[in-house]
Design a protein around this motif. Structure first.
Motif, PDB file in Angstrom:
ATOM      1  N   LYS A 156     -18.780 120.075  65.496  1.00 52.49           N
ATOM      2  CA  LYS A 156     -18.545 120.762  64.223  1.00 52.49           C
ATOM      3  C   LYS A 156     -17.197 120.364  63.636  1.00 52.49           C
ATOM      4  CE  LYS A 156     -17.860 125.377  62.260  1.00 52.49           C
ATOM      5  NZ  LYS A 156     -17.817 126.838  62.550  1.00 52.49           N
ATOM      6  N   HIS A 157     -16.201 120.258  64.481  1.00 49.09           N
ATOM      7  CA  HIS A 157     -14.857 119.905  64.022  1.00 49.09           C
ATOM      8  C   HIS A 157     -14.591 118.410  64.145  1.00 49.09           C
ATOM      9  CE1 HIS A 157     -13.666 124.123  63.684  1.00 49.09           C
ATOM     10  NE2 HIS A 157     -14.291 124.326  64.846  1.00 49.09           N
ATOM     11  N   PHE A 158     -15.192 117.768  65.139  1.00 47.92           N
ATOM     12  CA  PHE A 158     -14.986 116.339  65.355  1.00 47.92           C
ATOM     13  C   PHE A 158     -16.352 115.651  65.394  1.00 47.92           C
ATOM     14  CE2 PHE A 158     -11.402 118.366  67.792  1.00 47.92           C
ATOM     15  CZ  PHE A 158     -10.426 118.103  66.826  1.00 47.92           C
ATOM     16  N   PRO A 159     -16.798 115.152  64.259  1.00 51.41           N
ATOM     17  CA  PRO A 159     -18.173 114.625  64.161  1.00 51.41           C
ATOM     18  C   PRO A 159     -18.495 113.498  65.146  1.00 51.41           C
ATOM     19  CG  PRO A 159     -17.211 114.915  61.989  1.00 51.41           C
ATOM     20  CD  PRO A 159     -16.111 115.156  62.967  1.00 51.41           C
ATOM     21  N   PHE A 160     -17.466 112.765  65.623  1.00 51.41           N
ATOM     22  CA  PHE A 160     -17.774 111.662  66.537  1.00 51.41           C
ATOM     23  C   PHE A 160     -18.332 112.169  67.870  1.00 51.41           C
ATOM     24  CE2 PHE A 160     -13.709 112.813  68.285  1.00 51.41           C
ATOM     25  CZ  PHE A 160     -13.735 112.377  69.604  1.00 51.41           C
ATOM     26  N   LEU A 161     -18.212 113.479  68.139  1.00 49.66           N
ATOM     27  CA  LEU A 161     -18.797 114.056  69.348  1.00 49.66           C
ATOM     28  C   LEU A 161     -20.271 114.394  69.176  1.00 49.66           C
ATOM     29  CD1 LEU A 161     -15.901 116.471  70.423  1.00 49.66           C
ATOM     30  CD2 LEU A 161     -16.510 114.282  71.460  1.00 49.66           C
ATOM     31  N   GLY A 162     -20.799 114.159  67.986  1.00 47.65           N
ATOM     32  CA  GLY A 162     -22.217 114.433  67.742  1.00 47.65           C
ATOM     33  C   GLY A 162     -23.111 113.433  68.423  1.00 47.65           C
ATOM     34  N   VAL A 163     -24.374 113.816  68.608  1.00 50.18           N
ATOM     35  CA  VAL A 163     -25.327 112.943  69.315  1.00 50.18           C
ATOM     36  C   VAL A 163     -26.566 112.685  68.470  1.00 50.18           C
ATOM     37  CG1 VAL A 163     -24.585 113.579  71.624  1.00 50.18           C
ATOM     38  CG2 VAL A 163     -26.294 114.968  70.473  1.00 50.18           C
ATOM     39  N   SER A 164     -26.417 112.745  67.156  1.00 49.50           N
ATOM     40  CA  SER A 164     -27.576 112.533  66.283  1.00 49.50           C
ATOM     41  C   SER A 164     -27.950 111.058  66.261  1.00 49.50           C
ATOM     42  CB  SER A 164     -27.256 113.002  64.862  1.00 49.50           C
ATOM     43  OG  SER A 164     -26.258 112.177  64.293  1.00 49.50           O
TER      44      SER A 164
END
Length: 1081
Positions: free
Chosen positions: A654-662
C-alpha cells in the motif's frame, strides 16, 4: 588409395561441412557436427584428412581437415614422432603447392605446424631436436623464394603463428611444461625472429610502396603481426590479465637492449605508420604501444631519457599531421599509446623532455577535440582520461623546476568534457540516438577518472559548474511554469540536469582522491546546495512528472556525498555544511541523513514500477545500514528519523508499490525485496533487544501474507497468485534472516515461522518443483536458515530447535531431490536452471547444517528418526544424476558439492563406507578429477576429503594389527572400505600420481592442501610410490636424475610410519623439498 569409411561420397562430406560452417538451420548444424565428430575420432582420420585436402573442392572441407589434424596432433597421447614429422612436411609442401587456398585454410594449416612444433620442442630424434629446425627451414624458405611474395608471406605466417602458439597457455596440460617450452623458445629463437621481422620491414620500407599492391600490403601486415606477437610475448610467465590493458609493462629481456637503444627501431615504426594505409598503420601503432610499455629497468637513466625523447618526438609528428587519426583503429591505438606513456614514465621525466611544452599542448588540443566529438570512438576516450588522471595525480610528487603546465590544460579538459556532454543531450533526444547515459558502466568509469582531473585548479571547475547548473535549472523552472509546456524541451533540460548532477557527485567524491582545502569544501557546499534544491523540485512534481535519468543521477550524488561528508566525525566542522546551513538549513550530517531517508521513502513510494531506480535506491539504503566506521552511532541516528520509523511500521505494498505481487511485475522484479528487508531488519535490530512484541509487529505484514497463502491453499487455490506471494515472502524472509545475527533475534524468527508457515514452503516445493523461479528463492531461504553465522543457531540446552530445523531442511531437500529426479533427461540449456542450480543450493544448505555444530546427528539413529539417513540418501540420488563433467563445469555446483563432501568425509565416514561400490567409485572419481581443478576451493576440498579417507583407512589398518576383540567388533565399516580399496587399488594410485605431478610440474597455488593427503597415500601404497618415483625420475634428463633422487630421499627422511599430526605436519613443512623437486625438474 583411401576409403571414406563413414560416408557415401566426398560430396556428401562437403555438404555436411557447408551445413556446419555456413548453415543457418540449427538442427542441420547440430546433426552435421555430430556426424563430423565421428570423423575426428575415426582410426582413419589421418588418411581421410589427406583425401579432403587433395580432392576436396570446397574450402570448408579443407578447413575441416585442418581442424581434425589440429585436434589429432594436440591429443594427450601424442602420435609417433616420425608421423608428426611427416604431417608437418606434408602440410609445408601442400601449402607451397596450392597458391589459391582460402586465407582461413592457410591460417588453420599453419596453426597445425605451430602446434606440432611447440608440443615437440624438446623431442629428440637421432640426437637432434628435430622440431626446432622449422625456424631454419623458414629462413631457407625466404632465401629460396624471396621474389615470390606468396611463399614469402607463408613463411612469415608460420613464424607469426609459432610465436603466438608458444605464448598460449593450454590449461589441459601442465603449466610448468608450457613455461619450460616458452622460456626455451624465448631464449633461443624469439630475438632472432624479431630482428628478422624488423630487417624485412626495413627492406620493404626502402622500396617504393605501392598502396594498391595487395601482395605488398599482405606482406607488410604479416610482418607487423609477427613483430606484435614478439612484443606481446609473456616473457616472465606472469600471464597478465588482458582486461588490465592500461597497467601492462612489457618485460623485455636484457639481451634485447641493443635493439631498443637503436633510434632506428622506433623511427621504423613511426615511418611505417605514416607510409601505410589505415588497416596496416594501426598495426604499426600497436607495436609502438608495446615499445612505449617497455620496462623501465631495461635502460639506465640517460638511456631512458633518450628513449622517451624519441617516443615524444614521434607523438609530436603524429599530432602535427593528424590525418591518419581520422581512422577509428588508428585513433584507438594512438590513445592507448598516449596512456602507456604515463603508465611507464613519471611526470618528472616527461617535463624534462625537450619538446614537452609543445607536445602537452598538442595532446591537450587532441583530447579536447576528441571529447567534443563524443559520438566518435567513445571507448577510446577512456585512455585519454587515464592519461590526464595520472598526470594530475602525479603533480604533488614532481620535484623538478620545469613547469608541468597541467594547471593550464587540466581545467580545459574538464570543461571540454562537461560542455560536450551537455551539448550531446539535444542531439541525442531530437535525433533518437543512443544516449551515453544509458551505458552507466562507461559513464561511471569516465567520471571516476575525471574527478581527479577536476580537482586541479578546482576553483575554475566549480565556477563553470555553478554557472551551468544555475542556467539550466532556471530554464527548467521556466519550462515547468510555462503555459504551453513543451515536452521535448523539458526532456532536453532534464537530460542536461542529469549530467550536471553526475558531475557534482563526481567532483564532491573527488575530495577523497586529491589534497583538499577548506575553500574546496566550501565550493562542494555550493554545488551540493543546488542538487539538494533540485531534489525538492523534482519530488514536488511526483507522481505527475518524473525523469528516470535525473533520479539515477541524484542517487549517484547522494552516495558520493555520503562517502565524503557523512559518518566521519572530523567532518562536523567542515566548510561544506557552512554554506548548506545558510541556504538549506542543513547544519550537519544528522540533517543530511534525514534528507537521505526522506528521498529513499519518496523513491520507494513513487518509483515502484521502475526497476533501475528502485534497485539503486535500495542499494543506497543498504549502504546506509552497514559499512561505516561509526556503525552504531550512525544507525542510532537513523532509527530516530521519522522516515525510518515509517518504513519499519508500514512496509506494505500500500505504501511501497514495489512490494506488490500483481501481474504487472515480473518475477525478476521481486529480487530487490531481499535487499530491502536486509537493510530494514538491520535498522530494526538497533533497538530491538528482546522485545518480542515489537518483532511481531514488524512481521505483521508477512504474517498477513502467509495467512492469505494458507487460505488459498485450503480453498480454490489460485495458483499464480499464491506462487507470486510465496516468491515475494521467500525473498523477504531471506533478507530478514540474513540480518538476524544474534541468537535472541534468530530465535524470534524461528518461533514465528515454525511450524505453521514452514509447512507452506514445503508444500510449495512439492507442487512447483518444475519452476525454478519459485523453488530457487525457497531453497535459498532454507539455506540461509541453516547458516550458523555468529553462532546464532546455538539454541539453549533445553531447546530442540536445532533438531527441528534440521528435520524441516531434510524434508525439503528430500522432497525437492525426489521430485527433480522425476524430470528425466534434460537438454543442455535446461539442465542447469531446472535441475543443477537447485541441487547446488540443497548441497549448500546441507553443508551448512553438517558443519554448523548445532545438531547432534547421533540422536537421530538413537531414537529411530530417519531424517538424517533420508537426506544423505537424497544427496546420493541427486549426485548420481549429475555427470562428472557437470560437477566441474558449473562453478556454483562444484563449490557446494566439494565442501559438502569434505564435511561428510571428516565427520561421517561411517556413511561413506556404507555406500555401494558404484557410488564410492563415483565419489572417488569426482575427487580425482577435482584435484586438478583451477578453482582452489574445489581442489583444496578434494585434498581434504582425500586426506580424511586415507587417514581413516590407515587408522583402520593400525587397529587391525592389534587384533584385540574390541577393535575387531568396531572395525566393520573400515573393513568394507578396505575391501573396496583392495579390489580397486588403481583409484588411490591414480590420485597419488596426480598429486605428485601437481607438486613437481604444476604451479601449485594451494601447496599446503595438496601436501596433506600425500603421506597417507605413500604409506598405503609404498610399492607403487617407489615405482612412481622411478618413473618420474626417468622422465627427466639424465643430468637431473641424481638430484631428483636425492630430493625424494629428503622428502621421506625421518618420517615415521604413522599419521599423527606431528608426523603429517613434518612432511607438509618439508615441502621445501617438494619445491626443490619442482626446481630440479
Amino acid at each position: 588409395r583411401f576409403q571414406l569409411c563413414s560416408f557415401q561420397s566426398l560430396a556428401e562430406l562437403e555438404v555436411l561441412c557447408n551445413h556446419l560452417y555456413e548453415g543457418t538451420d540449427l538442427a542441420q548444424r547440430m546433426e552435421a557436427e555430430k556426424v563430423l565428430l565421428e570423423l575426428i575420432d575415426s582410426p582413419e582420420c589421418l588418411s581421410q584428412c589427406q583425401l579432403l585436402l587433395e580432392q576436396g573442392t570446397m574450402s570448408y572441407a579443407q578447413l575441416l581437415a585442418a581442424t581434425c589434424l589440429s585436434k589429432l596432433v594436440s591429443r594427450a597421447s601424442p602420435l609417433p614422432i616420425e608421423q608428426r614429422i611427416d604431417i608437418r612436411n606434408y602440410i609445408l609442401n601442400y601449402v607451397a603447392s596450392q597458391p589459391k587456398l582460402a586465407p582461413f585454410v592457410i591460417q588453420a594449416l599453419v596453426q597445425v605446424i605451430a602446434k606440432i612444433t611447440k608440443l615437440g620442442w624438446f623431442e629428440v630424434l637421432k640426437d637432434q631436436l628435430i622440431f626446432r629446425d622449422i625456424i631454419a627451414d623458414v629462413k631457407k624458405f625466404f632465401n629460396l623464394f624471396f621474389f615470390f611474395f606468396f611463399f614469402f608471406i607463408i613463411g612469415v605466417m608460420i613464424l607469426s603463428e609459432l610465436t603466438q602458439e608458444m605464448n598460449i597457455v593450454d590449461y589441459s596440460r601442465p603449466s610448468a611444461k608450457h613455461r619450460k617450452i616458452a622460456t626455451s623458445f624465448r631464449d633461443t629463437s624469439l630475438k632472432d625472429i624479431l630482428m628478422l621481422a624488423c630487417s624485412l620491414l626495413k627492406e620493404l620500407l626502402a622500396k617504393p610502396l605501392t598502396l594498391q599492391d595487395q601482395r605488398q600490403q599482405s606482406l607488410a601486415m604479416q610482418l607487423l603481426k609477427l613483430v606484435l606477437n614478439c612484443l606481446n610475448f609473456d616473457f616472465i610467465g606472469n600471464s597478465a590479465d588482458e582486461s588490465a590493458d592500461d597497467l601492462c609493462t612489457v618485460q623485455i629481456p636484457t639481451n634485447w637492449r641493443t635493439i631498443f637503444l637503436e633510434p632506428e627501431t622506433l623511427d621504423l615504426f613511426f615511418d611505417l605508420y605514416h607510409s601505410l594505409p589505415p588497416m596496416l598503420s594501426q598495426l604499426a601503432l600497436s607495436c609502438l604501444v608495446q615499445f612505449a610499455s617497455t620496462r623501465r629497468s631495461l635502460f639506465s637513466n640517460p638511456e631512458r631519457a633518450k628513449y622517451l625523447g624519441n617516443l615524444i618526438k614521434g607523438v609530436k609528428q603524429i599530432l602535427e599531421n593528424p590525418q591518419g587519426l581520422s581512422d577509428p583503429g588508428n585513433y584507438h591505438e594512438f590513445c592507448r599509446f598516449l596512456a602507456r606513456l604515463k603508465t611507464n614514465y613519471q611526470l618528472g621525466e616527461l617535463v624534462m623532455v625537450k619538446d614537452y611544452p609543445e607536445v602537452i599542448q598538442l595532446i591537450a588540443n587532441f583530447t579536447i577535440t576528441s571529447l567534443q566529438h563524443w559520438e566518435f570512438a567513445p571507448n577510446s576516450v577512456h585512455y585519454l582520461l587515464i592519461l590526464w588522471q595520472r598526470m594530475v595525480a602525479s603533480v604533488p610528487f614532481v620535484k623538478t623546476a620545469e613547469p608541468h603546465l597541467l594547471d593550464t590544460y587540466a581545467p580545459e579538459i574538464t570543461k571540454a568534457y562537461i560542455t560536450s556532454r551537455l551539448e550531446c543531450v539535444p542531439v541525442v533526444i531530437r535525433d533518437g540516438l543512443e544516449d551515453p547515459l544509458d551505458d552507466t558502466a562507461t559513464v561511471f568509469q569516465q567520471l571516476e577518472q575525471l574527478c581527479t582531473v577536476s580537482r586541479c585548479e578546482y576553483e575554475k571547475t566549480c565556477t563553470l559548474l555553478v554557472q551551468l547548473f544555475d542556467q539550466n535549472a532556471q530554464n527548467y523552472q521556466k519550462l515547468l511554469h510555462s503555459s504551453s509546456r513543451n515536452p521535448l524541451e523539458i526532456t532536453v533540460q532534464e537530460g542536461c540536469l542529469a549530467w550536471l548532477v553526475y558531475f557534482v557527485g563526481t567532483f564532491v567524491g573527488g575530495r577523497l582522491t586529491y589534497t583538499s582545502t577548506d575553500e574546496h569544501d566550501a565550493m562542494d557546499g555550493e554545488l551540493s546546495c543546488r542538487v539538494f534544491q533540485l531534489i525538492s523540485l523534482m519530488d514536488a512534481q511526483l507522481p505527475q512528472c518524473s525523469n528516470e535519468k535525473v533520479e539515477l543521477a541524484i542517487l549517484w550524488f547522494l552516495d558520493q556525498f555520503r562517502k565524503t561528508y557523512v559518518g566521519d566525525q572530523l567532518q562536523h566542522t567542515s566548510k561544506v555544511y557552512a554554506r548548506m546551513s545558510e541556504v538549506l538549513g542543513i547544519t550537519d550530517d544528522n540533517h543530511v541523513l534525514e534528507t537521505f531517508m526522506t528521498k529513499i521513502v519518496t523513491n520507494l513510494k513513487y518509483w515502484g514500477r521502475c526497476e533501475p531506480v528502485i534497485s539503486r535506491t535500495l542499494q543506497f539504503l543498504n549502504d546506509l545500514s552497514v559499512g561505516y566506521p561509526f556503525y552504531c552511532i550512525l544507525l542510532k541516528k537513523l532509527v530516530k528519523i521519522e522516515a525510518v520509523k515509517f518504513m519499519l511500521q508500514n512496509h506494505t505494498s500500500k505504501h511501497f508499490p514495489f512490494l506488490g505481487v500483481s501481474d504487472n511485475y515480473s518475477l525478476s522484479d521481486l529480487r530487490c525485496r531481499t535487499v530491502f528487508y536486509t537493510a530494514l531488519t538491520r535498522l530494526l535490530m538497533v533497538d530491538l533487544g528482546e522485545d518480542e512484541d515489537e518483532f511481531e509487529n514488524f512481521m505483521l505484514p508477512l504474517t498477513v501474507s502467509f495467512e492469505s497463502v494458507t487460505q488459498i491453499f485450503n480453498s480454490s487455490f489460485e495458483q499464480e497468485e499464491a506462487k507470486r506471494m510465496l516468491i515475494g515472502l521467500a525473498r523477504d524472509l531471506r533478507g530478514i534472516a540474513f540480518a538476524l545475527n544474534t541468537k535472541t533475534s534468530y530465535t524470534m524468527l524461528f518461533d514465528w515461522i515454525y511450524p505453521a508457515y514452514i509447512s507452506v514452503l514445503q508444500r510449495a516445493v512439492e507442487l512447483w518443483y518444475r519452476e525454478p523461479a519459485c523453488t530457487t528463492p525457497i531453497l535459498k531461504l532454507m539455506a540461509e536458515f541453516m547458516q550458523n553465522r555468529s553462532q546464532r543457531l546455538n539454541f539453549d540446552v533445553s531447546s530442540p530447535n536445532g533438531i527441528l530445523l534440521f528435520r524441516e531442511a531434510s524434508k525439503m531437500i528430500c522432497t525437492y531431490g525426489n521430485q527433480i529426479l522425476s524430470l528425466g533427461t534434460l537438454s543442455k540449456d535446461q539442465v542447469y536452471p531446472l535441475k543443477l542450480k537447485g541441487i547446488s543450493i540443497c548441497y549448500s544448505a546441507l553443508k551448512s547444517a553438517l558443519c554448523g555444530n548445532y545438531v547432534s546427528f547421533g540422536v537421530f539413529k538413537l531414537y529411530g528418526d530417519n531424517h538424517f539417513d533420508n537426506v544423505l540418501q537424497a544427496f546420493v540420488k541427486m549426485l548420481l544424476s549429475v555427470s562428472h563433467s557437470d560437477l566441474l563445469q558449473y562453478r556454483k555446483l562444484s563449490q557446494s558439492y566439494y565442501p559438502l563432501l569434505e564435511c561428510l568425509t571428516q565427520d561421517h565416514m561411517s556413511f561413506i563406507t556404507s555406500l555401494e561400490p558404484r557410488v564410492l567409485i563415483y565419489i572417488l572419481t569426482s575427487i580425482s578429477e577435482g584435484l586438478t581443478a583451477v578453482d582452489t576451493i574445489v581442489s583444496s576440498s578434494c585434498c581434504a576429503s582425500l586426506d580424511y579417507i586415507v587417514t581413516y583407512l590407515f587408522k583402520h589398518l593400525a587397529k587391525e594389527g592389534k587384533k584385540t576383540l574390541r577393535c575387531r567388533e568396531i572395525s566393520q565399516d573400515g573393513q568394507r572400505l578396505l575391501h573396496f580399496m583392495q579390489q580397486n587399488p588403481e583409484v588411490l594410485q591414480q590420485m597419488m600420481s596426480i598429486l605428485m605431478n601437481t607438486i613437481i610440474f604444476e604451479d601449485c597455488r594451494n601447496q599446503w592442501s595438496v601436501s596433506r593427503p600425500l603421506l597417507g597415500l605413500i604409506l598405503l601404497n609404498e610399492k607403487y610410490f617407489s615405482e612412481l618415483r622411478a618413473t618420474l625420475i626417468s622422465s627427466q634428463p639424465d643430468n637431473k636424475h641424481e638430484a631428483l633422487d636425492q630430493c625424494f630421499r629428503n622428502l621421506m627422511e625421518g618420517v615415521e610410519q604413522n599419521l599423527l599430526p606431528s608426523t603429517v605436519g613434518s612432511v607438509v613443512l618439508s615441502k621445501n623439498s617438494s619445491l626443490d623437486l619442482r626446481v630440479r625438474a
